[in-house]
Design a protein around this motif. Structure first.
Motif, PDB file in Angstrom:
ATOM      1  N   ASN A 191      73.701  -2.083  -8.531  1.00 22.40           N
ATOM      2  CA  ASN A 191      73.263  -3.750  -8.484  1.00 22.40           C
ATOM      3  C   ASN A 191      74.349  -4.456  -8.043  1.00 22.40           C
ATOM      4  O   ASN A 191      74.168  -5.439  -7.212  1.00 22.40           O
ATOM      5  CB  ASN A 191      72.815  -4.280  -9.766  1.00 22.40           C
ATOM      6  N   SER A 192      75.734  -4.140  -8.533  1.00 25.20           N
ATOM      7  CA  SER A 192      76.900  -4.960  -8.172  1.00 25.20           C
ATOM      8  C   SER A 192      77.245  -4.825  -6.501  1.00 25.20           C
ATOM      9  O   SER A 192      77.309  -5.833  -5.875  1.00 25.20           O
ATOM     10  CB  SER A 192      77.976  -4.612  -8.902  1.00 25.20           C
ATOM     11  N   VAL A 193      76.961  -3.473  -6.141  1.00 21.47           N
ATOM     12  CA  VAL A 193      77.337  -3.191  -4.861  1.00 21.47           C
ATOM     13  C   VAL A 193      76.313  -3.787  -3.815  1.00 21.47           C
ATOM     14  O   VAL A 193      76.632  -4.170  -2.876  1.00 21.47           O
ATOM     15  CB  VAL A 193      77.504  -1.606  -4.676  1.00 21.47           C
ATOM     16  N   LYS A 221      83.887 -12.245  -4.506  1.00 22.35           N
ATOM     17  CA  LYS A 221      83.344 -13.320  -5.206  1.00 22.35           C
ATOM     18  C   LYS A 221      82.032 -13.322  -5.710  1.00 22.35           C
ATOM     19  O   LYS A 221      81.640 -13.825  -6.866  1.00 22.35           O
ATOM     20  CB  LYS A 221      83.416 -14.647  -4.273  1.00 22.35           C
ATOM     21  N   ALA A 222      81.082 -12.365  -5.100  1.00 24.41           N
ATOM     22  CA  ALA A 222      79.728 -12.195  -5.433  1.00 24.41           C
ATOM     23  C   ALA A 222      79.452 -11.320  -6.563  1.00 24.41           C
ATOM     24  O   ALA A 222      78.265 -11.581  -7.273  1.00 24.41           O
ATOM     25  CB  ALA A 222      78.865 -11.887  -4.292  1.00 24.41           C
ATOM     26  N   ALA A 276      78.629 -10.096   1.628  1.00 26.96           N
ATOM     27  CA  ALA A 276      79.514  -9.476   2.867  1.00 26.96           C
ATOM     28  C   ALA A 276      78.558  -9.988   4.133  1.00 26.96           C
ATOM     29  O   ALA A 276      79.273 -10.305   5.290  1.00 26.96           O
ATOM     30  CB  ALA A 276      79.929  -8.169   2.698  1.00 26.96           C
ATOM     31  N   THR A 277      77.687  -9.618   4.212  1.00 24.13           N
ATOM     32  CA  THR A 277      76.767  -9.520   5.350  1.00 24.13           C
ATOM     33  C   THR A 277      76.695 -11.039   5.730  1.00 24.13           C
ATOM     34  O   THR A 277      76.490 -11.389   6.836  1.00 24.13           O
ATOM     35  CB  THR A 277      75.410  -9.049   5.332  1.00 24.13           C
ATOM     36  N   ARG A 278      76.028 -12.017   4.681  1.00 27.38           N
ATOM     37  CA  ARG A 278      75.974 -13.282   4.964  1.00 27.38           C
ATOM     38  C   ARG A 278      77.101 -13.909   5.347  1.00 27.38           C
ATOM     39  O   ARG A 278      77.202 -14.979   6.261  1.00 27.38           O
ATOM     40  CB  ARG A 278      75.458 -13.969   3.574  1.00 27.38           C
ATOM     41  N   ALA A 279      78.229 -13.332   4.966  1.00 29.77           N
ATOM     42  CA  ALA A 279      79.535 -14.304   5.216  1.00 29.77           C
ATOM     43  C   ALA A 279      79.978 -14.023   6.850  1.00 29.77           C
ATOM     44  O   ALA A 279      80.107 -14.895   7.525  1.00 29.77           O
ATOM     45  CB  ALA A 279      80.572 -13.834   4.519  1.00 29.77           C
ATOM     46  N   ILE A 302      87.014 -11.419   5.938  1.00 32.09           N
ATOM     47  CA  ILE A 302      86.031 -12.553   5.306  1.00 32.09           C
ATOM     48  C   ILE A 302      84.981 -11.778   4.341  1.00 32.09           C
ATOM     49  O   ILE A 302      84.531 -12.395   3.361  1.00 32.09           O
ATOM     50  CB  ILE A 302      85.549 -13.509   6.152  1.00 32.09           C
ATOM     51  N   ALA A 303      84.231 -10.755   4.913  1.00 29.90           N
ATOM     52  CA  ALA A 303      83.216 -10.055   4.020  1.00 29.90           C
ATOM     53  C   ALA A 303      83.892  -9.518   3.131  1.00 29.90           C
ATOM     54  O   ALA A 303      83.388  -9.388   1.832  1.00 29.90           O
ATOM     55  CB  ALA A 303      82.569  -8.868   5.124  1.00 29.90           C
ATOM     56  N   ALA A 304      85.146  -8.918   2.856  1.00 33.39           N
ATOM     57  CA  ALA A 304      85.911  -8.421   1.619  1.00 33.39           C
ATOM     58  C   ALA A 304      85.983  -9.359   0.600  1.00 33.39           C
ATOM     59  O   ALA A 304      85.527  -9.115  -0.414  1.00 33.39           O
ATOM     60  CB  ALA A 304      87.024  -7.591   2.177  1.00 33.39           C
TER      61      ALA A 304
END
Length: 207
Positions: free
Chosen positions: A186-188, A161-162, A195-198, A154-156
């Motif tokens: 910036n993208s990473v 998406k982000a 990913a962490t929030r998910a 789910i993190a991936a």
């Protein structure tokens, strides 16, 4: 089957293109496509995965993408273009276990790293075992580690998406899950935060 522990169970809708492509290159069975819904889980003891997948396949029109048992745990991925069919498969598994989604283990972030301007020799070493995109020297590398391992999936998907990133490697089996992504700094950073929030948003029981 009450002796089975649901270490991880998640339904991911709207599979992102790069994560779908990564899965397509690495799975054993039916290839997931962009926009599909997938059901991903991890059980202990590992052999419980076989009867539960059988139950899900008989109850719905989902297709089996992966089923495997490593040293400790059983891992699976089921897919369908229909979110409703995946929900039916999930509910059939839970009914067989006499459980609900809140009985799964709650994941936790073990570590995150952001490495800017990756050196050529490290990039080459990483490229030796990656199954996804090549890391180009000078890019930024992001790494997310969590437990139980399967939740790294789910993190991936949320990382992609982000932000505009490339998926280098997704290791969703074992004691810890690890996600490797690359792109601009910036993208990473944005993707690692997503990913962490998910992972932190997933509810469940403390392990």
């Amino acid at each position: 089957m009450s002796e089975i522990t649901i270490r991880a169970l998640m339904q991911i809708d709207n599979l992102q293109p790069k994560f779908a492509a990564y899965n397509g290159a690495t799975v054993q069975g039916s290839v997931p496509l962009s926009g599909d819904t997938v059901l991903i889980g991890e059980f202990a003891p590992g052999n419980g995965v076989f009867s539960l997948i059988d139950r899900a396949l008989k109850a719905s029109s989902v297709e089996a993408t992966t089923q495997m048992v490593e040293r400790e745990f059983g891992f699976f991925i089921l897919r369908s273009p229909s979110n409703a069919e995946v929900s039916t498969a999930r509910d059939a598994m839970l009914a067989e276990l006499g459980a609900s989604m809140t009985d799964r283990l709650k994941p936790a972030i073990s570590s995150t790293q952001i490495i800017t301007s990756v050196e050529p020799y490290q990039a080459q070493l990483l490229n030796k075992w990656r199954k996804g995109a090549l890391i180009v020297p000078g890019q930024t590398l992001g790494i997310v580690e969590c437990a139980p391992a399967a939740y790294i999936s789910i993190a991936a998907n949320e990382a992609e998406k982000a932000a505009e990133i490339d998926i280098v490697e997704v290791r969703a089996v074992g004691r810890f899950g690890r996600l490797f992504i690359s792109g601009s700094e910036n993208s990473v950073k944005t993707a690692v935060e997503a990913a962490t929030r998910a992972i932190e948003a997933v509810d469940g029981q403390d392990g």
